[in-house]
Design a protein around this motif. Structure first.
Motif, PDB file in Angstrom:
ATOM      1  N   ILE A  17      33.862  38.252 -67.822  1.00 29.35           N
ATOM      2  CA  ILE A  17      33.303  37.944 -66.501  1.00 29.35           C
ATOM      3  C   ILE A  17      33.837  38.927 -65.481  1.00 29.35           C
ATOM      4  CG2 ILE A  17      32.576  35.547 -66.276  1.00 29.35           C
ATOM      5  CD1 ILE A  17      36.136  36.481 -65.943  1.00 29.35           C
ATOM      6  N   ASP A  18      33.159  38.959 -64.400  1.00 30.76           N
ATOM      7  CA  ASP A  18      33.627  39.854 -63.354  1.00 30.76           C
ATOM      8  C   ASP A  18      33.654  39.128 -62.030  1.00 30.76           C
ATOM      9  OD1 ASP A  18      32.996  43.398 -63.353  1.00 30.76           O
ATOM     10  OD2 ASP A  18      34.706  42.207 -62.730  1.00 30.76           O
ATOM     11  N   LYS A  71      35.553  49.834 -53.128  1.00 31.70           N
ATOM     12  CA  LYS A  71      36.090  49.231 -51.907  1.00 31.70           C
ATOM     13  C   LYS A  71      36.512  47.788 -52.156  1.00 31.70           C
ATOM     14  CE  LYS A  71      34.479  49.625 -47.357  1.00 31.70           C
ATOM     15  NZ  LYS A  71      33.253  49.607 -46.515  1.00 31.70           N
ATOM     16  N   PHE A  72      35.695  47.097 -52.950  1.00 27.69           N
ATOM     17  CA  PHE A  72      36.013  45.711 -53.291  1.00 27.69           C
ATOM     18  C   PHE A  72      37.350  45.633 -54.038  1.00 27.69           C
ATOM     19  CE2 PHE A  72      36.130  42.649 -56.787  1.00 27.69           C
ATOM     20  CZ  PHE A  72      36.096  41.461 -56.092  1.00 27.69           C
ATOM     21  N   TRP A  73      37.517  46.482 -55.054  1.00 25.30           N
ATOM     22  CA  TRP A  73      38.751  46.430 -55.856  1.00 25.30           C
ATOM     23  C   TRP A  73      39.979  46.816 -55.032  1.00 25.30           C
ATOM     24  CZ3 TRP A  73      38.699  43.340 -59.663  1.00 25.30           C
ATOM     25  CH2 TRP A  73      37.525  43.150 -60.400  1.00 25.30           C
ATOM     26  N   VAL A  87      41.943  35.390 -55.339  1.00 29.87           N
ATOM     27  CA  VAL A  87      41.971  36.664 -54.618  1.00 29.87           C
ATOM     28  C   VAL A  87      40.641  37.404 -54.792  1.00 29.87           C
ATOM     29  CG1 VAL A  87      42.985  38.984 -54.761  1.00 29.87           C
ATOM     30  CG2 VAL A  87      44.472  36.983 -54.554  1.00 29.87           C
ATOM     31  N   HIS A  88      40.123  37.390 -56.013  1.00 28.52           N
ATOM     32  CA  HIS A  88      38.840  38.027 -56.308  1.00 28.52           C
ATOM     33  C   HIS A  88      37.734  37.438 -55.408  1.00 28.52           C
ATOM     34  CE1 HIS A  88      35.993  39.790 -59.485  1.00 28.52           C
ATOM     35  NE2 HIS A  88      35.206  39.152 -58.640  1.00 28.52           N
ATOM     36  N   GLU A  89      37.678  36.122 -55.372  1.00 28.10           N
ATOM     37  CA  GLU A  89      36.649  35.483 -54.549  1.00 28.10           C
ATOM     38  C   GLU A  89      36.844  35.749 -53.066  1.00 28.10           C
ATOM     39  OE1 GLU A  89      33.739  34.460 -55.511  1.00 28.10           O
ATOM     40  OE2 GLU A  89      34.631  35.218 -57.358  1.00 28.10           O
ATOM     41  N   LEU A  90      38.076  35.746 -52.628  1.00 31.68           N
ATOM     42  CA  LEU A  90      38.349  36.016 -51.215  1.00 31.68           C
ATOM     43  C   LEU A  90      37.965  37.451 -50.855  1.00 31.68           C
ATOM     44  CD1 LEU A  90      41.744  34.122 -50.683  1.00 31.68           C
ATOM     45  CD2 LEU A  90      39.502  33.476 -49.797  1.00 31.68           C
ATOM     46  N   ALA A  91      38.173  38.367 -51.792  1.00 31.33           N
ATOM     47  CA  ALA A  91      37.800  39.763 -51.540  1.00 31.33           C
ATOM     48  C   ALA A  91      36.287  39.899 -51.380  1.00 31.33           C
ATOM     49  CB  ALA A  91      38.303  40.660 -52.662  1.00 31.33           C
ATOM     50  N   HIS A  92      35.536  39.009 -52.041  1.00 30.35           N
ATOM     51  CA  HIS A  92      34.077  39.019 -51.885  1.00 30.35           C
ATOM     52  C   HIS A  92      33.640  38.603 -50.486  1.00 30.35           C
ATOM     53  CE1 HIS A  92      32.666  40.341 -55.665  1.00 30.35           C
ATOM     54  NE2 HIS A  92      33.080  39.302 -56.371  1.00 30.35           N
ATOM     55  N   LEU A  93      34.511  37.970 -49.754  1.00 29.77           N
ATOM     56  CA  LEU A  93      34.169  37.631 -48.368  1.00 29.77           C
ATOM     57  C   LEU A  93      33.989  38.914 -47.552  1.00 29.77           C
ATOM     58  CD1 LEU A  93      36.729  34.748 -47.691  1.00 29.77           C
ATOM     59  CD2 LEU A  93      34.272  34.480 -48.023  1.00 29.77           C
ATOM     60  N   ASN A 125      30.199  42.781 -53.596  1.00 32.15           N
ATOM     61  CA  ASN A 125      29.838  43.590 -54.773  1.00 32.15           C
ATOM     62  C   ASN A 125      31.117  43.910 -55.531  1.00 32.15           C
ATOM     63  OD1 ASN A 125      31.203  45.730 -53.397  1.00 32.15           O
ATOM     64  ND2 ASN A 125      29.370  45.903 -52.125  1.00 32.15           N
ATOM     65  N   HIS A 126      30.995  44.725 -56.564  1.00 30.97           N
ATOM     66  CA  HIS A 126      32.204  45.130 -57.291  1.00 30.97           C
ATOM     67  C   HIS A 126      32.443  46.633 -57.141  1.00 30.97           C
ATOM     68  CE1 HIS A 126      31.399  41.254 -59.503  1.00 30.97           C
ATOM     69  NE2 HIS A 126      32.613  41.109 -59.027  1.00 30.97           N
ATOM     70  N   SER A 127      32.297  47.094 -55.938  1.00 31.32           N
ATOM     71  CA  SER A 127      32.483  48.522 -55.648  1.00 31.32           C
ATOM     72  C   SER A 127      33.973  48.872 -55.624  1.00 31.32           C
ATOM     73  CB  SER A 127      31.873  48.845 -54.294  1.00 31.32           C
ATOM     74  OG  SER A 127      32.547  48.079 -53.309  1.00 31.32           O
TER      75      SER A 127
HETATM   76 ZN   LIG Z   1      33.244  39.212 -58.405  1.00 25.85          ZN
END
Ligand SMILES: [Zn+2]
Length: 172
Positions: free
Chosen positions: A171-172, A145-147, A131-137, A141-143
């Motif tokens: 890790i993030d 909005k990303f979370w 899910v984390h990686e898909l959200a990066h699509l 970044n880790h803003s």
């Molecule tokens: Zn990340």
């Protein structure tokens, strides 16, 4: 007593399976608890060894690595596809790597990389990483909005993120 998940069915034999961190017992319908627990007890060494690999307590042998890679290749790409389809996300390729420090990454070309080591973590944690990686699509970044994107796909992601930080690396 080792905790286990019991699946009763029309089968004729008792079998044990260690999948990720879970011990699964498959048993015929009328098997008693006593029989099942006796069976587990008899195989406790084997179970312990299997669980140890998954708890990352043991140094992995070449054979272990080969098996884990195989497991990862079988599981992770399908799971990515399933989750991505659910949220209408488009990615390019999924690759299973052997990265030690970089556990996963998402390139600007929408390729998703996951280390086979992920298969050693609980199944919900694997989902969180996907899910984390898909959200990066959507957000590279880790803003905040990303979370929010992560949260949309997995409302309890914080528990799994915490697990990763505690049990593995920061890790993030
Ligand atoms: Zn990340």
């Amino acid at each position: 007593m080792q905790k286990y998940k019991l699946i009763k069915s029309m089968r004729k034999t008792l079998t044990l399976q260690v999948k990720w961190w879970e011990l699964i017992v498959k048993a015929p319908f009328f098997t008693t608890k006593k029989t099942i627990e006796g069976f587990i007890y008899k195989h406790s060494l084997w179970i312990e060894e299997k669980l140890e690999i998954h708890k990352n307590k043991k140094k992995l042998s070449d054979e272990d690595i080969k098996n884990l890679r195989k497991e990862a290749k079988k599981y992770i790409p399908d799971r990515v596809k399933f989750i991505a389809n659910k949220y209408w996300l488009k990615y390019n390729k999924v690759r299973i790597t052997s990265a030690k420090t970089r556990w996963w990454s998402c390139s600007s070309r929408k390729n998703l990389n996951f280390t086979y080591r992920l298969i050693l973590t609980p199944i919900e944690v694997i989902d969180y990483v996907i899910v984390h990686e898909l959200a990066h699509l959507k957000e590279m970044n880790h803003s905040k909005k990303f979370w929010l994107e992560v949260e949309k796909m997995m409302s309890d992601y914080k528990v799994h993120r915490k697990w990763l930080k505690k049990e593995w690396m920061n890790i993030d």
